[in-house]
Design an enzyme around this catalytic site. Structure first.
Site, PDB file in Angstrom:
ATOM      1  N   ASP A 295       0.854  -1.177   0.000  1.00 55.00           N
ATOM      2  CA  ASP A 295       0.000   0.000   0.000  1.00 55.00           C
ATOM      3  C   ASP A 295       0.900   1.240   0.000  1.00 55.00           C
ATOM      4  OD1 ASP A 295      -1.936   1.974   0.411  1.00 55.00           O
ATOM      5  OD2 ASP A 295      -3.104   0.733   1.793  1.00 55.00           O
ATOM      6  N   ARG A 297      -0.304   4.433  -0.247  1.00 57.76           N
ATOM      7  CA  ARG A 297      -1.085   5.631   0.046  1.00 57.76           C
ATOM      8  C   ARG A 297      -0.527   6.392   1.248  1.00 57.76           C
ATOM      9  NH1 ARG A 297      -6.936   2.880   0.297  1.00 57.76           N
ATOM     10  NH2 ARG A 297      -5.628   1.282   1.279  1.00 57.76           N
TER      11      ARG A 297
END
Length: 363
Positions: A295, A297
């Site tokens: 991930d 983000r």
């Protein structure tokens, strides 16, 4: 008075150059390097780099190196030496896993292990921030400033740019306006723009949520395929609509729509990951083969926007423990986790199981 770009603007210019296939120059304490993004490299520029002499290397992340069985002597990255006769097809085959199963043997690949890898590390961070494949061709330069001036290239000072690239760019409100929605006629859309020229982010405010009590909130990462097209491969669209519906039913809430497509890797790379999933890899394995982490983000953006809107505590609608932890680390108190379990289909059941097993999602 100076009309020259500052550091933030120069970094944005470097991102744009790399996306267009234009090289940039990085200068560090131990020298300088010419940098080209592997994804946007063309045959002529590769030939021009090779004609300069020296030994170009292809910097790839340790995730991608593990797939290729290349030595990552620098820990988080590998500096793969370009063979003297390397052509564009070789560079792209190492950088892009699209044909890994068709042509699994790329090597033997020789990795550099001496010298400093700081500029290579920064180059990978820069191409990632440009939403390109995390792979870059670098060539050491004896005089980076002179070379850049002769060729009209953007120059970045590594010591100044490195921390800049890992910090969250300050957000500034652009405009807000009333926006009646199907879930609530008392809707309002706020647009925020980061200083670094990256994607804008949005806040959908339902009703008039009080600032002195925990607000029902959701951090929703943009998903073009799920939110707009109704993709059955994920649960994003149902989560978006379900969160807004619950806020409408309660009469107040705020949904932060963060432009971090594909867990922060961008739509093009997300589609590359989907292609790998069609070859049998799960969502995490696909990201790793591309050279990304599970991930990518940055949920600090969500905390920053909440603070700017006057909120300090939330009832957070999420199944993702990383969001809970990041809120707390950035000064936003989470008084309650509100589960959001919607959108399971035959097409995404394995995807959701992977998120639970490998990413800890509470499903």
């Amino acid at each position: 008075m100076s009309l020259a770009p500052d550091l933030t603007e120069t970094v944005a210019r470097a991102r744009g150059d790399l996306r267009m296939g234009v090289p940039v120059v990085l200068r560090g304490p131990h020298g300088a390097a010419l940098v080209l993004a592997a994804e946007t490299l063309d045959a002529q520029r590769l030939a021009d780099v090779q004609a300069l002499g020296g030994t170009p290397v292809l910097a790839i992340t340790a995730r991608r190196a593990a797939t290729l069985k290349a030595r990552a002597y620098d820990g988080d990255l590998a500096r793969v030496v370009l063979p003297p006769d390397a052509r564009l097809s070789w560079v792209l085959a190492v950088a892009d896993p699209a044909d890994d199963l068709k042509t699994p043997m790329k090597g033997p690949l020789e990795s550099d292990r001496g010298g400093d890898a700081g500029l290579h590390r920064l180059a990978l961070t820069l191409v990632k921030s440009a939403r390109l494949l995390p792979a870059a061709v670098l060539l050491d330069l004896s005089d980076g400033a002179d070379f850049a001036a002769r060729h009209g290239l953007t120059v970045l000072d590594a010591a100044a740019a490195a921390p800049h690239l890992v910090e969250t760019s300050p957000m500034h409100p652009v405009v807000s306006a009333r926006l009646p929605l199907s879930v609530s006629e008392a809707g309002r859309l706020h647009v925020f723009r980061p200083e670094d020229g990256a994607e804008e982010h949005y806040a959908v405010e339902i009703g008039q949520p009080r600032r002195d009590t925990p607000v029902l909130a959701r951090l929703h990462s943009a998903c073009f395929t799920g939110d707009l097209l109704g993709s059955l491969k994920c649960d994003c669209g149902p989560q978006l609509r379900g969160a807004l519906a619950q806020m409408g039913a309660e009469g107040a809430g705020v949904l932060l729509y963060l432009n971090q497509e594909g867990r922060g890797i961008g739509l093009a790379n997300k589609m590359r990951a989907y292609s790998l999933q069609d070859q049998g890899f799960d969502t995490v394995e696909a990201n790793h083969r591309l050279g990304f982490e599970d991930d990518e983000r940055d949920f600090r953006i969500g905390a920053d926007l909440l603070r700017r809107m006057g909120f300090s505590s939330v009832r957070l609608m999420t199944n993702n423990p990383a969001k809970l932890a990041m809120m707390a680390q950035n000064g936003i108190s989470v008084t309650e986790r509100v589960p959001l379990r919607l959108g399971e289909t035959d097409h995404n059941r394995a995807y959701l199981a992977t998120k639970a097993a490998k990413s800890g999602h509470m499903l």
